[in-house]
Design a protein around this motif. Structure first.
Motif, mmCIF file in Angstrom:
data_model
loop_
_atom_site.group_PDB
_atom_site.id
_atom_site.type_symbol
_atom_site.label_atom_id
_atom_site.label_comp_id
_atom_site.label_asym_id
_atom_site.label_seq_id
_atom_site.Cartn_x
_atom_site.Cartn_y
_atom_site.Cartn_z
ATOM 1 N N GLN A 197 1.978 6.788 -7.082
ATOM 2 C CA GLN A 197 0.970 7.710 -7.598
ATOM 3 C C GLN A 197 1.366 9.175 -7.419
ATOM 4 N N GLN A 198 2.223 9.437 -6.448
ATOM 5 C CA GLN A 198 2.685 10.811 -6.247
ATOM 6 C C GLN A 198 3.526 11.312 -7.417
ATOM 7 N N TYR A 242 2.518 1.749 -3.557
ATOM 8 C CA TYR A 242 1.628 2.259 -4.610
ATOM 9 C C TYR A 242 1.239 3.715 -4.341
ATOM 10 N N GLN A 243 1.112 4.052 -3.091
ATOM 11 C CA GLN A 243 0.824 5.453 -2.774
ATOM 12 C C GLN A 243 1.976 6.354 -3.229
ATOM 13 N N ALA A 283 0.835 -1.214 0.000
ATOM 14 C CA ALA A 283 0.000 0.000 0.000
ATOM 15 C C ALA A 283 0.868 1.262 0.000
#
Length: 459
Positions: A114-115, A110-111, A107
């Motif tokens: 995305q940034q 992937y966070q 998690a």
């Protein structure tokens, strides 16, 4: 670079190169590619291949989970390899929360991805055929259905995030051969062989045992995932039809839902509960929704909480409500307010945004404009004489007949002066009470927007 390219061409002349180039053409022309690079053999080979395939518009990213003493050094290794290939590199540290470290690390990773992704960017990952087979096996052991057994797609669209896995159909043996021939250097993460983690246990303990009996197991499991992906696509088309027939992302019509065969009911409920999330609810949670909420007694106010939402039944509908919205009735208590109104001005109350407007017919007397009027929440037991109806009747009954959802009723407020009820603000609008303050060509609050648009029918 010439010798590297020559070696690359010698080992990469057939279907893989053709497939990659074909898929590259399918992406937007302005797309950039962000390569997730852990420093392991798979991702380092991917980095080299992408630098040959698409030398422009590529970047790499190393996520430092800070779970290993060497993790910062691995980041420097990846950055150095990227510099040699003239590929820009991002090194980003993340904080991994407690609990299941595998899930929490994924998690956080992937966070972080995305940034650094613009809307047309593609995230490129190095998953290969054995990763796919391991994923299917672990999900099968967890009781997954078609959606879970479909495992990973070569091109995966997750909302605004597009993931491309160009090596998904490659055997690990082929990857090892290419990495050796290209002299791709990599690091070894000891957690990859730590059988405390499920995937490492699957790879180190279970995989050799099964493969000794079923030598073609990897290809067979990968093929099963492809078949599940076909089934998932067919199911998605059926689900889209059922969703259109039964409701919206916020509410399902129970009569239409009941007309479906039980397997389609379960599939629709599972997909509906998932919403925009990545994962569907467990089978047991869908069963609880059916038995505890849908099939509860007609007068019961049953609700089920899962993954930040409450699922509640009301007036032959099943509603999906954010936790904060559903629980607001227990926490949102307003003290008595003193308001003065002026024509053509807006006022915000719990039920929504209202505009004070003159009316041609009966309304509140203009003498009330500018006076201090009391606004209070209902306490229970109040009666209202609605204009146009004979006699006073319980406000509770009026609310029930208007089919205002129970979780919105705390937003109902009574407007009064000197203990004389003037009317009631509701999510459906303002209800005018019969009183000495009613007058022809008066004024009324007209609802402009409700704090929650999913309201019942008007009174």
């Amino acid at each position: 670079m010439r010798s590297t390219l020559s070696a690359f061409n010698e080992i990469w002349q057939q279907q893989f190169r053709s497939d990659c180039l074909s898929q590259l053409e399918a992406f937007p022309e302005q797309a950039s590619f962000l390569i997730g690079c852990s420093g392991g053999m798979d991702s380092m080979l991917l980095l080299h291949l992408m630098s040959l395939l698409r030398p422009q518009n590529i970047r790499a990213i190393y996520i430092d989970h800070q779970l290993q003493p060497e993790s910062a050094a691995w980041g420097r290794f990846v950055a150095s390899a990227c510099e040699a290939l003239n590929v820009p590199c991002i090194v980003q540290a993340v904080q991994v929360q407690g609990g299941n470290l595998e899930n929490q690390a994924r998690a956080a990773r992937y966070q972080a991805y995305q940034q650094h992704l613009a809307p047309d960017d593609i995230l490129v990952l190095a998953h290969h055929q054995q990763d796919q087979a391991e994923t299917l096996m672990l999900r099968l052991l967890s009781g997954a259905g078609i959606h879970g057994l479909a495992a990973m797609r070569q091109v995966d669209q997750r909302g605004p995030l597009t993931i491309w896995r160009p090596m998904l159909h490659l055997a690990r043996e082929q990857i090892c051969q290419w990495a050796a021939e290209l002299n791709v250097q990599n690091i070894q993460d000891p957690t990859n062989s730590d059988i405390h983690y499920d995937r490492a246990w699957c790879r180190e303990a279970l995989w050799p045992l099964l493969q000794s009996r079923f030598p073609k197991m990897q290809q067979a499991l990968s093929r099963s995932s492809s078949l599940m992906q076909d089934a998932e696509q067919i199911l998605a088309e059926v689900l889209a039809q059922d969703m259109a027939a039964c409701g919206t992302p916020h509410a399902l019509q129970l009569k239409q839902l009941a007309a479906l065969p039980p397997p389609r009911q379960r599939q629709l409920l599972s997909a509906w509960m998932r919403g925009q999330g990545q994962y569907r609810p467990p089978f047991e949670m869908v069963q609880r929704l059916i038995h505890e909420v849908i099939h509860s007694k007609a007068d019961a106010q049953a609700a089920l909480h899962w993954n930040g939402f409450y699922y509640a039944r009301f007036a032959q509908q099943l509603h999906r409500l954010p936790k904060a919205e559903y629980l607001a009735a227990a926490h949102e208590q307003a003290a008595t307010q003193w308001l003065d109104f002026q024509l053509n001005e807006f006022t915000q109350v719990l039920a929504g945004n209202f505009l004070i407007q003159p009316v041609q017919g009966l309304g509140l007397s203009s003498a009330l404009l500018g006076q201090e009027l009391a606004l209070t929440q209902r306490q229970g037991g109040e009666k209202i004489h609605l204009h146009g109806r004979a006699g006073a009747w319980p406000l509770k009954k009026a609310i029930q007949q208007a089919q205002i959802f129970p979780w919105l009723r705390h937003r109902i407020q009574i407007l009064s002066i000197d203990n004389v009820m003037l009317g009631v603000f509701t999510p459906n609008g303002f209800w005018l009470a019969d009183s000495p303050y009613c007058a022809a060509a008066g004024w009324l609050p007209q609802i402009i927007s409700s704090d929650n648009s999913k309201i019942g029918s008007s009174s």
